[in-house]
Design a protein around this motif. Structure first.
Motif, mmCIF file in Angstrom:
data_model
loop_
_atom_site.group_PDB
_atom_site.id
_atom_site.type_symbol
_atom_site.label_atom_id
_atom_site.label_comp_id
_atom_site.label_asym_id
_atom_site.label_seq_id
_atom_site.Cartn_x
_atom_site.Cartn_y
_atom_site.Cartn_z
ATOM 1 N N MET A 1 0.850 -1.198 0.000
ATOM 2 C CA MET A 1 0.000 0.000 0.000
ATOM 3 C C MET A 1 0.885 1.248 0.000
ATOM 4 S SD MET A 1 -3.175 -0.658 -0.149
ATOM 5 C CE MET A 1 -4.430 -1.887 0.166
ATOM 6 N N ARG A 2 1.980 1.170 0.730
ATOM 7 C CA ARG A 2 2.896 2.318 0.786
ATOM 8 C C ARG A 2 3.473 2.594 -0.607
ATOM 9 N NH1 ARG A 2 7.732 1.891 4.918
ATOM 10 N NH2 ARG A 2 8.401 0.573 3.207
ATOM 11 N N VAL A 3 3.856 1.539 -1.311
ATOM 12 C CA VAL A 3 4.413 1.711 -2.661
ATOM 13 C C VAL A 3 3.333 2.275 -3.601
ATOM 14 C CG1 VAL A 3 5.484 0.559 -4.638
ATOM 15 C CG2 VAL A 3 6.060 -0.171 -2.331
ATOM 16 N N LEU A 4 2.116 1.749 -3.483
ATOM 17 C CA LEU A 4 1.032 2.246 -4.345
ATOM 18 C C LEU A 4 0.798 3.731 -4.108
ATOM 19 C CD1 LEU A 4 -1.570 -0.692 -4.205
ATOM 20 C CD2 LEU A 4 -0.286 0.073 -6.200
ATOM 21 N N ARG A 5 0.849 4.144 -2.840
ATOM 22 C CA ARG A 5 0.656 5.576 -2.549
ATOM 23 C C ARG A 5 1.756 6.383 -3.220
ATOM 24 N NH1 ARG A 5 -0.526 4.037 3.014
ATOM 25 N NH2 ARG A 5 -2.801 4.026 3.230
ATOM 26 N N ALA A 6 2.992 5.863 -3.142
ATOM 27 C CA ALA A 6 4.121 6.586 -3.754
ATOM 28 C C ALA A 6 3.933 6.671 -5.272
ATOM 29 C CB ALA A 6 5.431 5.892 -3.413
ATOM 30 N N ASP B 1 -4.335 7.284 -4.236
ATOM 31 C CA ASP B 1 -4.768 7.872 -2.974
ATOM 32 C C ASP B 1 -5.527 6.775 -2.231
ATOM 33 O OD1 ASP B 1 -5.620 9.355 -0.894
ATOM 34 O OD2 ASP B 1 -6.790 10.806 -2.066
ATOM 35 N N ILE B 2 -4.907 6.248 -1.175
ATOM 36 C CA ILE B 2 -5.514 5.131 -0.434
ATOM 37 C C ILE B 2 -5.635 5.535 1.033
ATOM 38 C CG2 ILE B 2 -5.205 2.727 0.301
ATOM 39 C CD1 ILE B 2 -3.528 2.424 -2.352
ATOM 40 N N GLU B 3 -6.862 5.518 1.509
ATOM 41 C CA GLU B 3 -7.094 5.873 2.904
ATOM 42 C C GLU B 3 -6.898 4.614 3.745
ATOM 43 O OE1 GLU B 3 -11.044 7.410 3.372
ATOM 44 O OE2 GLU B 3 -10.915 7.334 5.567
ATOM 45 N N SER B 4 -6.268 4.758 4.926
ATOM 46 C CA SER B 4 -6.210 3.573 5.785
ATOM 47 C C SER B 4 -6.778 3.906 7.156
ATOM 48 C CB SER B 4 -4.789 3.026 5.872
ATOM 49 O OG SER B 4 -3.949 4.001 6.379
ATOM 50 N N HIS B 5 -7.414 2.904 7.730
ATOM 51 C CA HIS B 5 -8.080 3.089 9.019
ATOM 52 C C HIS B 5 -7.672 1.899 9.887
ATOM 53 C CE1 HIS B 5 -11.415 3.088 11.890
ATOM 54 N NE2 HIS B 5 -11.540 4.379 11.586
ATOM 55 N N PRO B 6 -7.285 2.158 11.173
ATOM 56 C CA PRO B 6 -6.748 1.069 11.992
ATOM 57 C C PRO B 6 -7.687 -0.139 12.106
ATOM 58 C CG PRO B 6 -7.001 3.118 13.277
ATOM 59 C CD PRO B 6 -7.296 3.452 11.846
ATOM 60 N N ARG B 7 -8.984 0.059 12.166
ATOM 61 C CA ARG B 7 -9.879 -1.103 12.313
ATOM 62 C C ARG B 7 -10.542 -1.504 10.993
ATOM 63 N NH1 ARG B 7 -11.347 1.876 16.354
ATOM 64 N NH2 ARG B 7 -13.319 2.419 15.346
ATOM 65 N N ARG B 8 -10.863 -0.507 10.126
ATOM 66 C CA ARG B 8 -11.663 -0.826 8.929
ATOM 67 C C ARG B 8 -10.805 -1.277 7.744
ATOM 68 N NH1 ARG B 8 -15.580 4.129 8.275
ATOM 69 N NH2 ARG B 8 -16.850 2.659 7.099
ATOM 70 N N GLY B 9 -9.559 -0.893 7.729
ATOM 71 C CA GLY B 9 -8.675 -1.351 6.644
ATOM 72 C C GLY B 9 -8.344 -0.251 5.647
ATOM 73 N N TYR B 10 -8.431 -0.609 4.344
ATOM 74 C CA TYR B 10 -7.964 0.311 3.295
ATOM 75 C C TYR B 10 -9.106 0.633 2.345
ATOM 76 C CZ TYR B 10 -3.459 -1.507 4.837
ATOM 77 O OH TYR B 10 -2.377 -1.874 5.583
ATOM 78 N N ARG B 11 -9.063 1.868 1.819
ATOM 79 C CA ARG B 11 -10.114 2.292 0.881
ATOM 80 C C ARG B 11 -9.449 3.097 -0.243
ATOM 81 N NH1 ARG B 11 -15.120 6.095 1.561
ATOM 82 N NH2 ARG B 11 -13.757 7.390 2.816
#
Ligand code: BTN
Length: 333
Positions: A48-53, A57-67
């Motif tokens: 996910m970090r590489v994709l953001r780079a 635009d990927i939102e991450s949430h500690p409990r819900r995951g990635y969007r």
């Protein structure tokens, strides 16, 4: 460490991207993704970090995951690869900014052993190369790319390959934009008699075996009509000029690569005749009165057909049929 450029890292990111997209803007939990992709949650986090780079635009949430919120420029290599189901074309897409010519870059990569199907894509070319030593106008906004091929065929395969590329381009333009693109022998795409795309096949071969072919394709995609130099304005056009709006270069590239993949597999399994048939079936200049500047001669006549080796057959005004192997065709008004 996640592999940032090629191989399994890139493949996993593609699968990850497709998986997150399938949630249609909802959150996908890290645990679900890790189960689906058979990789650890830490690995998901790193990808996910590489994709953001890379512009996602990927939102991450500690409990819900990635969007997934938004994707980058539609010509980015992952965006194009995401939609491909090709077996050869686009196995690797090298996206470059401003280069002299993608032909030159692809040639270097091929010599260093890049695999068949590698695509070299540029935003802009400062020394774009055309057929017969001409230069090719290739500013920002166009679709300029070269593909490395390693066909297990004899050197004379070059003409079928470039005819095949012409068919792939015209079919992609027609299906994506509905514009009435036609093929001009050997492989230019025209709209309303003006050139919208050109193809250059360069071959590196020993006497009886091909080492590699660099298939260069240039499509005047999003180039405003006024940006063409004066000498090209009456003979060239762009998809943007014809449509009155931009086209997605990523979708166009994807469609061309899919068509190439299918036609190339037919060429290898069924032979060159499959390409010539496809060329005849695609809207083309056969049946039109044409003028051909060939080696040392000017031929006027009716474009009759293509021959068993892809040469153009022209019935001249005295009734003779001439075979054209190399030449520049223009359509008589
Ligand atoms: C022609 O119409 O004469 C052939 C034009 C081929 C242009 C493409 S753009 C991508 C690739 N790189 C080049 O320098 N040329 C080809």
């Amino acid at each position: 460490m996640v592999n940032e450029t090629t191989g399994t890292g890139c493949e996993t990111r593609l699968r990850l991207l497709r998986a997150v997209e399938a949630y249609g803007g909802e959150f996908a939990s890290g645990e679900e993704l890790s189960r689906k992709l058979l990789v650890s949650r830490t690995s998901i986090w790193k990808h996910m970090r590489v994709l953001r780079a890379q512009g996602y635009d990927i939102e991450s949430h500690p409990r819900r995951g990635y969007r997934l919120i938004s994707c980058p420029n539609d010509l980015s290599s992952l965006e194009v690869r995401k939609t491909l189901s090709c077996s050869v074309f686009g196995c690797d897409i090298q996206q470059l900014g401003r280069v002299e010519s993608t032909q030159q870059e692809a040639f270097r990569m091929a010599q260093r052993g890049a695999p068949a199907g590698t695509v070299v894509l540029a935003e802009e070319q400062t020394g774009g190369r055309g057929r017969v030593g001409r230069s090719f106008f290739s500013p920002r906004g166009g679709l300029w790319f070269s593909v490395i091929l390693r066909p297990p065929l004899q050197p004379q395969v070059c003409l079928p390959l470039s005819l095949m590329a012409g068919v792939a381009v015209v079919e992609a333009i027609r299906s994506l934009t509905k514009l009435p693109a036609v093929l001009k022998w050997p492989n230019d795409a025209l709209i309303g008699g003006r050139k919208v795309a050109g193809i250059l096949a360069e071959i590196v071969a020993e006497t009886d075996a091909v080492r590699f072919v660099i298939l260069g394709i240039g499509v005047n995609a999003n180039i405003p009509a006024d940006d063409f130099p004066a000498e090209l304005r009456t003979i060239a056009t762009s998809l943007e000029a014809e449509l009155g709006c931009d086209v997605s270069r990523g979708k166009l590239l994807g469609a061309i690569l899919e068509n190439l993949d299918r036609r190339y597999s037919d060429l290898l399994s069924l032979g060159a005749e499959s390409v010539f048939d496809a060329w005849r079936r695609c809207p083309n200049v056969l049946g039109s009165r044409i003028k051909v500047h060939s080696v040392n001669e000017l031929v006027h006549g009716l474009a009759l057909d293509i021959d068993v080796d892809g040469a153009l057959l022209v019935r001249t005004d005295d009734g003779a049929v001439k075979r054209i192997i190399v030449g520049d065709v223009s359509i008589n008004e």
